[in-house]
Every structure is written in C-alpha cells, then in structure tokens.
Write an enzyme that holds these catalytic residues in place. Sequence first.
Site, mmCIF file in Angstrom:
data_model
loop_
_atom_site.group_PDB
_atom_site.id
_atom_site.type_symbol
_atom_site.label_atom_id
_atom_site.label_comp_id
_atom_site.label_asym_id
_atom_site.label_seq_id
_atom_site.Cartn_x
_atom_site.Cartn_y
_atom_site.Cartn_z
ATOM 1 N N GLN A 138 0.756 -1.280 -0.007
ATOM 2 C CA GLN A 138 -0.029 -0.257 0.031
ATOM 3 C C GLN A 138 0.829 1.151 -0.027
ATOM 4 O OE1 GLN A 138 -3.122 0.141 -0.278
ATOM 5 N NE2 GLN A 138 -3.649 -2.102 0.183
ATOM 6 N N TYR A 156 -6.517 -12.565 -2.675
ATOM 7 C CA TYR A 156 -5.577 -11.370 -3.237
ATOM 8 C C TYR A 156 -5.144 -10.703 -2.068
ATOM 9 C CZ TYR A 156 -9.380 -11.663 -6.894
ATOM 10 O OH TYR A 156 -10.199 -11.923 -8.020
ATOM 11 N N ASN A 184 -1.149 -8.311 4.638
ATOM 12 C CA ASN A 184 -1.484 -6.860 5.199
ATOM 13 C C ASN A 184 -2.786 -6.793 6.088
ATOM 14 O OD1 ASN A 184 -1.084 -3.714 5.137
ATOM 15 N ND2 ASN A 184 -2.840 -3.881 3.784
ATOM 16 N N GLU A 219 -3.100 -15.986 -2.561
ATOM 17 C CA GLU A 219 -2.241 -15.094 -3.398
ATOM 18 C C GLU A 219 -1.656 -15.786 -4.604
ATOM 19 O OE1 GLU A 219 -0.647 -12.156 -5.112
ATOM 20 O OE2 GLU A 219 -1.759 -11.569 -3.354
ATOM 21 N N ASP A 270 -9.672 -8.056 -2.251
ATOM 22 C CA ASP A 270 -9.118 -6.927 -2.473
ATOM 23 C C ASP A 270 -8.324 -7.016 -3.793
ATOM 24 O OD1 ASP A 270 -7.723 -4.233 -2.512
ATOM 25 O OD2 ASP A 270 -6.351 -4.897 -0.846
ATOM 26 N N CYS A 321 -9.729 -0.634 -5.425
ATOM 27 C CA CYS A 321 -8.970 0.372 -5.941
ATOM 28 C C CYS A 321 -9.543 0.949 -7.352
ATOM 29 C CB CYS A 321 -7.356 -0.090 -6.302
ATOM 30 S SG CYS A 321 -7.325 -1.208 -7.387
ATOM 31 N N GLU A 365 -10.474 4.896 -3.507
ATOM 32 C CA GLU A 365 -10.524 3.446 -3.246
ATOM 33 C C GLU A 365 -11.710 3.259 -2.437
ATOM 34 O OE1 GLU A 365 -7.166 1.420 -2.442
ATOM 35 O OE2 GLU A 365 -6.038 2.316 -3.774
#
Length: 362
Positions: free
Chosen positions: A186, A214, A219, A235, A295, A320, A354
């Site tokens: 990020q 994802y 995070n 991921e 995400d 996003c 976002e």
Amino acid sequence: MALYRVNTDDYQDQLHKKAQRLSEAYREFTSLQPELFPSPPIHYRLRAEFKVWHEGGVAHYAMYRQGEYKKPFIIDEFTVGSKLMNQLMPQVLEAINNSEVLRKRLFSAEFLTTLSGDALITLIYHKKLDEEWAQEAHALQDKLGFPILGRSRKQKVILERDYVTEQLEIDGRQYLYKQVEGSFTQPNGDICRSMILWAKSACGKNESDLLELYCGNGNFTIPLSENFQKVLATEISKVSVNSAQENIHANGVTNLNIVRLSSEEFTQAIDKVRPFRRLADIDLDSYNFNTVLVDPPRAGLDEDTCAMVARFPRILYISCNPETQLDNLKLLSQTHRIERFALFDQFPYTDHTETGLLLVRK
C-alpha cells in the site's frame, strides 16, 4: 527545475467532491453516505519511482505529466513523498552526480520507505552492473545508512537486502510487515492503517472462519486473524506468498494458512472441479466460512469468482477501482445489501478513489 508541490488549502474541498461523486455513482445500490478516511495532506506517499533525466552531464529526477509522456519535467522536491524520502532524495542525487560509475546509463531511481523509518533505494540501469559499480554503491549505502539495490536487464544486485520492514500499530498492537522491492504494498501508510482498522471494525469478532482472496503479503490477513477462529488466504504472487509466510511467523499468528492460488483456481478447488497439490495439506471442508474478504486488482472480480463469493453470508470488498466494483455489484446486489460503505483517499489531489464495502446477505 520544478517543485512537485500541492495546494493543501484545497484538500478538504477535493475530498468532499470525491465523496459526492462516489455517493452519486453508488446511488443505485445504497443510500448510505461513505465513511470518509482522509489522507495526510502532504508526505503521504511511501514509495515512488523517478525517471533520471541527464542533461549537460548532470542527472536530475524527473516525472511525466499525465498525457505528456515524451516530455518529462525536472523536480527537486516531492512534497507528496514521505519525509524520509525527501531527506534521502538530494543525498542520493548528489552521490550520483559525484560518481560517473553510479550516474552512467542510470535511467530510474525508486524509493521505498515506511512509517516506521526504514528505506530502500533501487537504482535501475541500461548497463551491466560490475564490481566497480558495487563498490560505489556500497559507499553510498554506508553514507545513507539504508540499503541500495541495483537492477539491470536480467540482473539484480543485492548489497544488503531487497526489502524494508514496516511496523503498524493496529488497535494497540504492533504488527511487523516485510515488504519486498517490486511486490505490491500500500503506497499510503496512514490510509493503509485506516483500511485495516475499518476492516476489523466491519468484520467484528466471529466464532466462524475467514476466507481472503488476493491477500498480498498479509496486510489485512494478519490483523484480521484476531477476529476469526481460522483464516485461509490465497495469493498468486510467489514473492508475496513468501513474504506473507514470514510475516505470519514474525507476528506469532497460529490460526492462518496461506496458499499460492489465483482466485480462479480457488473457485475451482472449492467447487471440487479439480484438485490442487498446493492444497494437499488443507482440508477445505473443515472451514466454517462466514466472511470472505476480496481486494482485487483494478480489473475487479471475474465472473466465476464473483458468483463464488456471492455464496458467503458476508463479503468485505476493498476496491482500487469503483468502476469495476460497481460492475460486480450488479451481480452481488441480487443476493446482498450494503451495510458499510467507506472512501479511502489513497491518492489525494487526483481522481483516484478507493472504496470499502461490507455486503450482507439479504
């Protein structure tokens, strides 16, 4: 020369206009007004890449204006960048201009910094990096007190390390994150922290399990693991999966498994379309999933993944790209209603927005 500065007096006004545009765009799906999470007005970017422009034997940092990619403008201050980035930029440039070895055929410089005060500088070249370059780069590294990384075609020269370590305080606890150069992180640390706090609040405490697609370097996954009995995350990037595994260990998390699968592959796995060796040690039937967190990249959810997540009682959707999220909502709104709605101002003074949605089954 130019100073890359922003007019902070306009910040609240531009944020208000973003919120108005977002409310209008989502009116078909919700009457809720978005919860607003503002960015610091300056020094909010933790990473940035600069073109190195050579003129008269002198190197300068340069950037391109939108739509003018053949006409860079030279900058000597970058106020949207972190304070540490702005501290390091002139020191690095001075060293480059004092060394023909560092300057010759250098075309890009990247800075990766953290809220906790770590940094990594990557110098990218159109030449083979030899021992002479390594010696000069080592001298610069020693002077700065932060690692230098060299890149060229088919070359990656690591002098010390190729990552930074971030430390974020979330709900009174410190979380450590290894962030590897070249992998996604990020860019706005304060907004990242706001997003994690909002996600934890939206999920609440649960006696059930969480699925995350994802997940990147963990995070969201790692702080959210406190809110669920078990967590399974996926991921596709090997680098991110490896970082996530290290971050799980560094933070002492014991109820979280991460597997390297794309969202499309996980959809096939959970539907038992075909088995995956990467899931050999994971018993999908043992999970009691109540919530799914997605995400996705700017392209949003593909049709099959969108249909799969629609089966979950709760969907936490960080995006996003509101355009693709709105497209996904055409399907998701048939089964779910929006209970929470958030705007995260990741990139102030731009049109970029976002969003965060908590969707609950009707």
